[in-house]
Write a protein that holds these residues in place. Structure first.
Motif, PDB file in Angstrom:
ATOM      1  N   ASN A   1     116.484   3.509  84.029  1.00 14.08           N
ATOM      2  CA  ASN A   1     115.680   2.297  83.827  1.00 14.08           C
ATOM      3  C   ASN A   1     114.436   2.526  82.965  1.00 14.08           C
ATOM      4  OD1 ASN A   1     114.043   3.676  85.550  1.00 14.08           O
ATOM      5  ND2 ASN A   1     114.030   2.166  87.181  1.00 14.08           N
TER       6      ASN A   1
ATOM      7  N   PRO B   1     120.013  -0.664  79.478  1.00 10.88           N
ATOM      8  CA  PRO B   1     119.514  -0.754  78.096  1.00 10.88           C
ATOM      9  C   PRO B   1     118.262   0.087  77.837  1.00 10.88           C
ATOM     10  CG  PRO B   1     118.974  -2.742  79.321  1.00 10.88           C
ATOM     11  CD  PRO B   1     119.912  -1.947  80.191  1.00 10.88           C
ATOM     12  N   ARG B   2     117.549   0.491  78.871  1.00 10.83           N
ATOM     13  CA  ARG B   2     116.335   1.295  78.695  1.00 10.83           C
ATOM     14  C   ARG B   2     116.535   2.757  79.100  1.00 10.83           C
ATOM     15  NH1 ARG B   2     114.579  -3.458  81.004  1.00 10.83           N
ATOM     16  NH2 ARG B   2     114.486  -2.494  83.060  1.00 10.83           N
TER      17      ARG B   2
ATOM     18  N   LYS C   1     131.558 -10.183  76.801  1.00  9.20           N
ATOM     19  CA  LYS C   1     131.638  -8.921  76.058  1.00  9.20           C
ATOM     20  C   LYS C   1     131.194  -7.728  76.921  1.00  9.20           C
ATOM     21  CE  LYS C   1     130.953 -10.996  71.507  1.00  9.20           C
ATOM     22  NZ  LYS C   1     130.147 -10.988  70.261  1.00  9.20           N
ATOM     23  N   GLY C   2     131.023  -7.976  78.193  1.00  8.47           N
ATOM     24  CA  GLY C   2     130.611  -6.909  79.092  1.00  8.47           C
ATOM     25  C   GLY C   2     129.127  -6.942  79.394  1.00  8.47           C
ATOM     26  N   LEU C   3     128.745  -6.289  80.467  1.00  7.21           N
ATOM     27  CA  LEU C   3     127.352  -6.223  80.894  1.00  7.21           C
ATOM     28  C   LEU C   3     126.749  -4.883  80.487  1.00  7.21           C
ATOM     29  CD1 LEU C   3     124.926  -7.277  82.624  1.00  7.21           C
ATOM     30  CD2 LEU C   3     126.007  -6.099  84.567  1.00  7.21           C
ATOM     31  N   VAL C   4     125.625  -4.907  79.784  1.00  6.24           N
ATOM     32  CA  VAL C   4     124.904  -3.673  79.437  1.00  6.24           C
ATOM     33  C   VAL C   4     124.178  -3.189  80.680  1.00  6.24           C
ATOM     34  CG1 VAL C   4     123.171  -2.605  77.973  1.00  6.24           C
ATOM     35  CG2 VAL C   4     124.645  -4.411  77.046  1.00  6.24           C
ATOM     36  N   LEU C   5     124.581  -2.036  81.183  1.00  2.00           N
ATOM     37  CA  LEU C   5     124.082  -1.572  82.479  1.00  2.00           C
ATOM     38  C   LEU C   5     122.668  -0.988  82.417  1.00  2.00           C
ATOM     39  CD1 LEU C   5     127.296   0.168  83.848  1.00  2.00           C
ATOM     40  CD2 LEU C   5     126.335  -2.022  84.567  1.00  2.00           C
TER      41      LEU C   5
ATOM     42  N   GLY D   1     122.639  -4.249  87.698  1.00  2.00           N
ATOM     43  CA  GLY D   1     122.822  -5.524  87.024  1.00  2.00           C
ATOM     44  C   GLY D   1     123.931  -6.303  87.720  1.00  2.00           C
TER      45      GLY D   1
ATOM     46  N   HIS E   1     129.287 -12.922  80.778  1.00  3.65           N
ATOM     47  CA  HIS E   1     129.298 -11.610  80.119  1.00  3.65           C
ATOM     48  C   HIS E   1     130.684 -11.325  79.568  1.00  3.65           C
ATOM     49  CE1 HIS E   1     125.925 -11.118  83.145  1.00  3.65           C
ATOM     50  NE2 HIS E   1     125.318 -10.901  81.976  1.00  3.65           N
TER      51      HIS E   1
END
Length: 208
Positions: free
Chosen positions: A153, A179-180, A173-177, A164, A171
Motif C-alpha cells: 500500500n 497501485p501504490r 478489465k480487472g481490479l488493480v490490487l 480492494g 471492473h
C-alpha cells in the motif's frame, strides 16, 4: 675534577599489543572491540593529554562508527562521522588512556556495508607534546544478503497490505490490487522472480 650535567630527555610513549589479526565486523552483528589487550607505557611516567583513533583507509562516512564502550571519568571522547576520527582529550594517567582505548569499538550501521578492510591508526600525545603513532587494528566488514521488502500500500500508508473489492461489470478489465506497491532491496536493483498467490481460503472459481 670535571663536573658532568645529566639532562633528562622526554622519551616517547611505547605502544604494544595492538591487534595484528584482522577483525571481522558482520552486518547487523554487535560492534567489535578494536584492541582489548593494548598496552601503553611511558618511560618518563608523565602521563597523556590526548589520543586520536582514525579509520585511515577504507572509511565509509556516515555508516562506519567508532564508540567508547567503557567509562572514562577524566577523558572526553568525540567521534566525527564525516572524517572517521575519534578524539580523546583530558589530562590523565597512561593507565586511564590505555583502558579507554581498549574499550573503543567499531561498527558499520549500513544495511549494505559491502566487503572491505578498514585500517585503524592510533596517535597518542604525552604531557610534553611528544606524539607516538601505531597501527591499532584492521577490520574486515562482511555484508549479509537482506530479503526484499514488499509494501503493497505504499510507503506513506500504515501497514504493508492492500485490499480492494471486485465488482462484476464495474471492473470489466480487472481490479488493480496494489497501485501504490513498492519493492525495496538494499542489496540489489534486480529481482529473479516475483510470485503472487491467491490464498486458498478465499479463492473462487474463475479467479485469475
Amino acid at each position: 675534577a670535571r663536573s658532568v650535567t645529566v639532562e633528562a630527555v622526554n622519551d616517547p610513549l611505547v605502544i604494544g599489543a595492538t591487534t595484528t589479526t584482522p577483525l571481522v565486523a558482520v552486518e547487523g552483528a554487535a560492534a567489535v572491540t578494536l584492541a582489548p589487550t593494548l598496552s601503553v607505557t611511558d618511560p618518563d611516567a608523565t602521563g597523556v593529554v590526548s589520543a586520536r583513533v582514525t579509520i585511515a583507509s577504507g572509511f565509509k562516512a556516515g555508516s562506519d562508527v567508532l564508540a567508547l564502550s567503557g567509562q572514562a571519568p577524566t577523558i572526553s571522547a568525540a567521534f566525527d562521522a564525516q572524517t572517521g576520527v575519534m578524539t580523546l582529550t583530558g589530562a590523565a594517567t597512561v593507565e586511564d588512556y590505555q583502558a579507554a582505548i581498549r574499550a573503543i569499538t567499531f561498527a558499520n550501521t549500513s544495511d549494505a556495508p559491502g566487503n572491505g578492510v578498514r585500517r585503524v591508526m592510533l596517535e597518542l600525545t604525552d604531557v610534553e607534546g611528544l606524539v607516538q603513532r601505531a597501527d591499532l587494528a584492521q577490520v574486515q566488514t562482511e555484508g549479509r544478503v537482506d530479503a526484499p521488502v514488499v509494501d503493497l500500500n505504499g510507503a506513506n500508508a500504515a501497514g504493508n497490505g492492500a485490499q480492494g473489492t471486485f465488482v462484476a461489470g464495474l471492473h470489466s478489465k480487472g481490479l488493480v490490487l496494489a497501485p501504490r506497491a513498492q519493492i525495496l532491496d538494499v542489496d540489489s536493483t534486480t529481482l529473479r522472480r516475483l510470485t503472487l498467490t491467491i490464498d486458498e481460503d478465499g479463492r473462487q472459481t474463475g479467479d485469475q
